[in-house]
Enzyme design. Structure first.
Site, PDB file in Angstrom:
ATOM      1  N   LEU A 153       3.558 -11.439   9.218  1.00 31.36           N
ATOM      2  CA  LEU A 153       5.435 -10.619   9.116  1.00 31.36           C
ATOM      3  C   LEU A 153       6.068 -10.892   8.143  1.00 31.36           C
ATOM      4  O   LEU A 153       6.907 -11.434   9.037  1.00 31.36           O
ATOM      5  CB  LEU A 153       5.632 -10.915  10.616  1.00 31.36           C
ATOM      6  CG  LEU A 153       6.703  -9.972  11.625  1.00 31.36           C
ATOM      7  CD1 LEU A 153       5.650  -8.547  11.623  1.00 31.36           C
ATOM      8  CD2 LEU A 153       7.050 -10.054  12.826  1.00 31.36           C
ATOM      9  N   GLY A 154       6.225 -10.861   6.590  1.00 33.95           N
ATOM     10  CA  GLY A 154       6.799 -11.269   5.704  1.00 33.95           C
ATOM     11  C   GLY A 154       7.526  -9.504   5.922  1.00 33.95           C
ATOM     12  O   GLY A 154       7.460  -8.850   7.061  1.00 33.95           O
ATOM     13  N   ARG A 155       8.706  -9.246   4.830  1.00 34.03           N
ATOM     14  CA  ARG A 155       9.021  -8.261   4.614  1.00 34.03           C
ATOM     15  C   ARG A 155       8.459  -6.821   4.693  1.00 34.03           C
ATOM     16  O   ARG A 155       8.680  -6.338   5.262  1.00 34.03           O
ATOM     17  CB  ARG A 155       9.874  -8.264   3.179  1.00 34.03           C
ATOM     18  CG  ARG A 155      10.911  -9.571   3.313  1.00 34.03           C
ATOM     19  CD  ARG A 155      11.870  -9.194   2.005  1.00 34.03           C
ATOM     20  NE  ARG A 155      10.813 -10.513   1.054  1.00 34.03           N
ATOM     21  CZ  ARG A 155      10.813 -10.942   0.532  1.00 34.03           C
ATOM     22  NH1 ARG A 155      12.458 -11.244  -0.136  1.00 34.03           N
ATOM     23  NH2 ARG A 155      10.524 -12.581  -0.849  1.00 34.03           N
ATOM     24  N   ILE A 156       7.617  -6.936   4.457  1.00 34.76           N
ATOM     25  CA  ILE A 156       6.135  -6.055   3.973  1.00 34.76           C
ATOM     26  C   ILE A 156       5.829  -5.819   5.294  1.00 34.76           C
ATOM     27  O   ILE A 156       5.425  -4.806   6.273  1.00 34.76           O
ATOM     28  CB  ILE A 156       5.198  -6.200   3.058  1.00 34.76           C
ATOM     29  CG1 ILE A 156       5.778  -5.751   2.157  1.00 34.76           C
ATOM     30  CG2 ILE A 156       4.216  -4.887   3.116  1.00 34.76           C
ATOM     31  CD1 ILE A 156       5.112  -6.290   0.565  1.00 34.76           C
ATOM     32  N   HIS A 183      -5.870   0.014  -4.971  1.00 33.95           N
ATOM     33  CA  HIS A 183      -4.753  -1.151  -5.503  1.00 33.95           C
ATOM     34  C   HIS A 183      -3.602  -0.549  -5.833  1.00 33.95           C
ATOM     35  O   HIS A 183      -3.160  -0.389  -6.610  1.00 33.95           O
ATOM     36  CB  HIS A 183      -5.327  -2.203  -6.063  1.00 33.95           C
ATOM     37  CG  HIS A 183      -4.418  -3.924  -5.710  1.00 33.95           C
ATOM     38  ND1 HIS A 183      -4.075  -5.005  -6.300  1.00 33.95           N
ATOM     39  CD2 HIS A 183      -2.436  -3.292  -6.117  1.00 33.95           C
ATOM     40  CE1 HIS A 183      -3.377  -5.096  -6.209  1.00 33.95           C
ATOM     41  NE2 HIS A 183      -2.606  -4.697  -5.594  1.00 33.95           N
ATOM     42  N   GLU A 189     -11.638  -6.610  -7.871  1.00 31.47           N
ATOM     43  CA  GLU A 189     -12.005  -5.463  -8.574  1.00 31.47           C
ATOM     44  C   GLU A 189     -11.537  -5.787  -9.783  1.00 31.47           C
ATOM     45  O   GLU A 189     -11.164  -6.531 -10.607  1.00 31.47           O
ATOM     46  CB  GLU A 189      -9.443  -5.461  -7.908  1.00 31.47           C
ATOM     47  CG  GLU A 189      -9.237  -5.634  -6.358  1.00 31.47           C
ATOM     48  CD  GLU A 189      -7.564  -5.732  -6.496  1.00 31.47           C
ATOM     49  OE1 GLU A 189      -6.866  -5.460  -7.494  1.00 31.47           O
ATOM     50  OE2 GLU A 189      -7.750  -5.559  -5.379  1.00 31.47           O
ATOM     51  N   ARG A 213       1.981 -17.832   9.606  1.00 32.09           N
ATOM     52  CA  ARG A 213       1.807 -19.270   9.600  1.00 32.09           C
ATOM     53  C   ARG A 213       2.585 -19.939  10.663  1.00 32.09           C
ATOM     54  O   ARG A 213       2.697 -21.610  11.498  1.00 32.09           O
ATOM     55  CB  ARG A 213       2.061 -20.064   8.534  1.00 32.09           C
ATOM     56  CG  ARG A 213       1.545 -19.807   7.495  1.00 32.09           C
ATOM     57  CD  ARG A 213       2.078 -20.417   6.169  1.00 32.09           C
ATOM     58  NE  ARG A 213       2.738 -19.505   5.736  1.00 32.09           N
ATOM     59  CZ  ARG A 213       4.445 -19.731   4.745  1.00 32.09           C
ATOM     60  NH1 ARG A 213       4.194 -20.759   4.367  1.00 32.09           N
ATOM     61  NH2 ARG A 213       4.946 -19.027   4.960  1.00 32.09           N
ATOM     62  N   ASP A 269      -6.705  -1.031   0.347  1.00 27.42           N
ATOM     63  CA  ASP A 269      -6.541  -0.775  -0.268  1.00 27.42           C
ATOM     64  C   ASP A 269      -7.027  -1.865  -2.589  1.00 27.42           C
ATOM     65  O   ASP A 269      -6.563  -1.819  -3.092  1.00 27.42           O
ATOM     66  CB  ASP A 269      -4.905  -0.439  -0.947  1.00 27.42           C
ATOM     67  CG  ASP A 269      -3.866  -0.361  -1.875  1.00 27.42           C
ATOM     68  OD1 ASP A 269      -4.186   0.364  -2.950  1.00 27.42           O
ATOM     69  OD2 ASP A 269      -3.186  -0.865  -2.898  1.00 27.42           O
ATOM     70  N   ARG A 305      -4.704  -9.183  -0.366  1.00 31.44           N
ATOM     71  CA  ARG A 305      -5.273  -9.097  -1.236  1.00 31.44           C
ATOM     72  C   ARG A 305      -7.061  -9.229  -0.617  1.00 31.44           C
ATOM     73  O   ARG A 305      -6.837  -9.724   0.524  1.00 31.44           O
ATOM     74  CB  ARG A 305      -5.090 -10.689  -1.524  1.00 31.44           C
ATOM     75  CG  ARG A 305      -3.376 -11.033  -2.418  1.00 31.44           C
ATOM     76  CD  ARG A 305      -3.994 -10.181  -3.962  1.00 31.44           C
ATOM     77  NE  ARG A 305      -2.979 -10.396  -4.965  1.00 31.44           N
ATOM     78  CZ  ARG A 305      -1.571 -10.123  -5.263  1.00 31.44           C
ATOM     79  NH1 ARG A 305      -2.078  -7.798  -4.291  1.00 31.44           N
ATOM     80  NH2 ARG A 305      -0.647  -9.457  -5.807  1.00 31.44           N
TER      81      ARG A 305
END
Ligand code: 8YV
Length: 331
Positions: free
Chosen positions: A156-159, A283, A265, A179, A260, A236
């Site tokens: 639950l960061g900014r994205i 991606h 990759e 975390r 994505d 990722r």
């Protein structure tokens, strides 16, 4: 070849935005390592002349390349992830590292929702159905409603928060794993990814990559998500054990996935290409004209600021010049 008046920048590989390369070339003396016939020989001959380095998040820079740049003082990276850079090593050499967070939050969250809606409602699969003439022969199978369902966010960061905001419009219940609990967050905190997956209808990954999150989503998590659950990954490829994911999808132990990012990759496992309950994008979560321009401006701004003041404008957390060298940024 080199101009004494302009700082010399090493660009590791071609950048995703040609206009950024043009802007860089106007202001700096740029050489692209990937364009050199013999990169090692090039580094041996010219490595000492570079004070700056430009790269993108998935490409980063290998330590053996960095070791060949004894006078490197700044790295400006195109992207929010910094798992392809050895931040403690760079910190030990006193090298500043700038990156491009925030400006891509909306577009990455938008794509997470696009993948979630697509895989759940079968948008791409029904497009294939119509184009393939399937409609004249029968009906497209009934799919799964998204609105009102349970959304589990890993990281639950900014994205992740931008994903959670969008979920309100779909009247979804949101819970998350991080975390540690995010102070003041209105969403319920799950103690583990397995617990979150067991609860969720959709598990969306917006966690930072790197060693600390490698294969965080493994067979146990996928089994907890279960045959009605969908996985969406805009973080990722390394966060997911791809072999376990291919098995779970092929054996229908989860309902589907929107991906994505991938472990190797641009290689995508052949088994995924054959499945209809999977939506695959290359991606591209940040790949809109608007966001990529804003990312490019941040790359340029970090360099400009460094060469004017000795400090990048937006430093990677934990790197030299960052206010808080405390922990990795999620997202
Ligand atoms: C890439 C990304 O930067 O921001 C990140 O961490 O992975 C992407 O936005 C972009 O795909 C350019 O390679």
């Amino acid at each position: 070849m080199s101009s004494p008046s302009r700082p010399r920048l090493l660009q590791i590989a071609r950048l995703p935005l040609p206009v950024l390369e043009a802007d860089l070339a106007q202001q700096y003396d740029v050489s692209c390592l990937a364009d050199q016939a013999d990169p090692a020989a090039f580094l041996a001959e010219h490595g000492a002349s570079f004070s700056g380095l430009v790269t993108s998040a998935p490409v980063g820079a290998r330590n053996d390349v960095l070791a060949a740049l004894p006078h490197l003082r700044v790295i400006s990276s195109f992207g929010v992830g910094f798992d392809a850079l050895d931040i403690p090593y760079l910190q030990s050499r006193g090298i500043q590292v700038g990156y491009t967070p925030d400006v891509l939050n909306d577009c990455v969250a938008d794509l997470a929702f696009a993948l979630m809606l697509d895989v759940s409602r079968g948008v791409s699969a029904s497009d294939r159905f119509v184009r393939g003439g399937g409609w004249s022969a029968g009906r497209f199978p009934v799919q799964t409603r998204v609105s009102g369902k349970r959304l589990g966010i890993v990281g639950l960061g900014r994205i992740g928060q931008a994903v959670a905001e969008r979920a309100q419009g779909f009247r979804m219940e949101v819970s998350y794993f991080n975390r540690r609990p995010v102070p003041g967050s209105p969403y319920r905190y799950a103690e583990s990814v397995v617990e979150l997956a067991r609860w969720a209808d959709y598990l969306v990954l917006t966690v930072a990559g790197g060693a600390g999150t490698r294969h965080l989503v493994n067979r146990a998590v996928l089994d907890a998500l279960g045959p009605q659950g969908f996985l969406v990954n805009v973080a990722r490829g390394t966060v997911v054990d791809e072999t376990a994911l291919v098995d779970a999808l092929s054996e229908r132990r989860i309902a589907g996935a929107g991906l994505d990012v991938f472990e190797h990759e641009p290689q995508v496992p052949a088994a995924l290409l054959a499945l209809d309950n999977v939506v695959l994008t290359p991606h591209v979560a940040s790949a809109t004209h608007e966001t990529r321009r804003a990312m490019a401006d941040t790359v340029l701004g970090n360099l400009r600021c460094f060469y004017a003041t000795g400090t990048v404008r937006v430093p990677v957390p934990g790197s030299r010049g960052s206010a808080a060298a405390a922990g990795q940024q999620q997202g």
